[in-house]
Design an enzyme around this catalytic site. Sequence first.
Site, PDB file in Angstrom:
ATOM      1  N   GLU A  49      64.617  34.284  53.615  1.00 44.08           N
ATOM      2  CA  GLU A  49      66.355  33.664  54.098  1.00 44.08           C
ATOM      3  C   GLU A  49      66.647  32.750  52.930  1.00 44.08           C
ATOM      4  OE1 GLU A  49      67.889  34.802  57.410  1.00 44.08           O
ATOM      5  OE2 GLU A  49      69.152  33.550  56.350  1.00 44.08           O
TER       6      GLU A  49
ATOM      7  N   LYS B  42      66.351  33.727  44.542  1.00 43.24           N
ATOM      8  CA  LYS B  42      66.847  34.542  44.216  1.00 43.24           C
ATOM      9  C   LYS B  42      67.014  35.783  43.062  1.00 43.24           C
ATOM     10  CE  LYS B  42      68.633  30.613  43.547  1.00 43.24           C
ATOM     11  NZ  LYS B  42      69.691  29.585  43.450  1.00 43.24           N
TER      12      LYS B  42
ATOM     13  N   VAL C 200      69.093  32.756  49.834  1.00 46.01           N
ATOM     14  CA  VAL C 200      70.843  33.094  49.595  1.00 46.01           C
ATOM     15  C   VAL C 200      71.773  31.702  50.532  1.00 46.01           C
ATOM     16  CG1 VAL C 200      72.881  34.524  50.248  1.00 46.01           C
ATOM     17  CG2 VAL C 200      70.881  35.468  48.748  1.00 46.01           C
TER      18      VAL C 200
ATOM     19  N   LYS D 198      73.090  36.184  44.031  1.00 50.79           N
ATOM     20  CA  LYS D 198      73.424  35.766  45.761  1.00 50.79           C
ATOM     21  C   LYS D 198      73.618  37.404  46.581  1.00 50.79           C
ATOM     22  CE  LYS D 198      72.301  31.230  46.307  1.00 50.79           C
ATOM     23  NZ  LYS D 198      73.111  29.982  45.861  1.00 50.79           N
TER      24      LYS D 198
ATOM     25  N   ASP E 288      74.728  32.174  39.764  1.00 55.01           N
ATOM     26  CA  ASP E 288      73.095  32.013  40.657  1.00 55.01           C
ATOM     27  C   ASP E 288      74.203  33.334  42.063  1.00 55.01           C
ATOM     28  OD1 ASP E 288      71.882  30.276  42.387  1.00 55.01           O
ATOM     29  OD2 ASP E 288      74.193  30.601  43.330  1.00 55.01           O
TER      30      ASP E 288
HETATM   31  N1  HSE Z   1      72.420  26.046  43.033  1.00 57.10           N
HETATM   32  C1  HSE Z   1      72.277  26.220  44.438  1.00 57.10           C
HETATM   33  C2  HSE Z   1      74.090  26.434  44.615  1.00 57.10           C
HETATM   34  C3  HSE Z   1      71.207  26.035  45.485  1.00 57.10           C
HETATM   35  O1  HSE Z   1      74.085  25.107  43.847  1.00 57.10           O
HETATM   36  O2  HSE Z   1      74.086  27.120  45.812  1.00 57.10           O
HETATM   37  C4  HSE Z   1      71.100  26.976  46.386  1.00 57.10           C
HETATM   38  O3  HSE Z   1      71.278  28.434  45.991  1.00 57.10           O
END
Ligand code: HSE
Length: 323
Positions: A127, A103, A130, A202, A198
């Site tokens: 794929e 990501k 995300v 995404k 994160d």
């Molecule tokens: N650390 C990420 C989450 C992992 O908790 O969504 C999946 O992308």
Amino acid sequence: VSRALRVVLLGCGTVGRGFLELLERERPRLIRRHGIDPQVVRILVRRPGLRDGIDPAVVTTSPLDAIDTPADIVLELMGGLHTAGALIRRALVRGQSVVTANKALLATAADELAALASKKGAFLGFEAAVCGGVPIIRTLRDSLAGVSITSLEGVVNGTCNYILTRMERGSSYVEAVQAARECGFAEADPSMDVSGEDAAQKMTILSRLAFDEPIRRVERSGIERVTRADVAATRAGGSVLRQVAVAQRVAGGISVSVGLRSISGTHPLARLDGEENGVIIRGEAIGELVLTGRGAGSLPTASAVLADVIACAGEREGRKAAA
Ligand code: HSE
């Protein structure tokens, strides 16, 4: 008749191990249904040592040894920007297909990598980057190719959703973070999850697929300060606290924001439990479309990797047939 497909696996953490497990479970169906028999010919690991069920002869700690092993597909599941980015570019430059779950790299370099892949005629699948087992990338890129999308709203970080829903059941924030790490949901550095970074990465990747305008701003705030009392008080009022990511059109482009929001208990994202993710896609011809499912964890994420491997094999076959 099935074709052997040589796979190099870069990284053998939560997703890499999940991929190996899923591959063995699904192999008979892959052979029967898709006519492919993937063979993992090299696995790049950080630390040497024996691993259950893995042939030591295929394991290496040398990134160059791994990337220069003759293969049909490179799976980049190691994460990080520098080495992973260099290895992906090395593979794409020579026209080799790449499947990645990275990501952080895609959020900053997706355009460049996609252009390189297209110039070299290589498949680039992501794929798994995300929403884990939720097929949001293909949905936006392929299924909704004919729709003008107006906004995306989602819970796209499984760790934060797991933490918040566990706190609803009485865990403290610290206990919930620890449990998310033990389940393999959290990033190696969980501050990536709880800070909103994160989710912002995404949403940036999704926005690039969904909209035809540039991203003008990305704003994020974390969930680190949430307390059990906040969670309980919000619930008492008929709402829930969720980390929500939004991408929408603003003057001159797209705005992405991620933060802790109070949403009504009847909101489609309110019923997501544990590591589940959900994305509400709004578009002119479709109204509202909601995709939900397991957004983090070993096997759900591995399912997205395997889908890309199968898609890649199909494209290679198509190219061969056309040649
Ligand atoms: N650390 C990420 C989450 C992992 O908790 O969504 C999946 O992308």
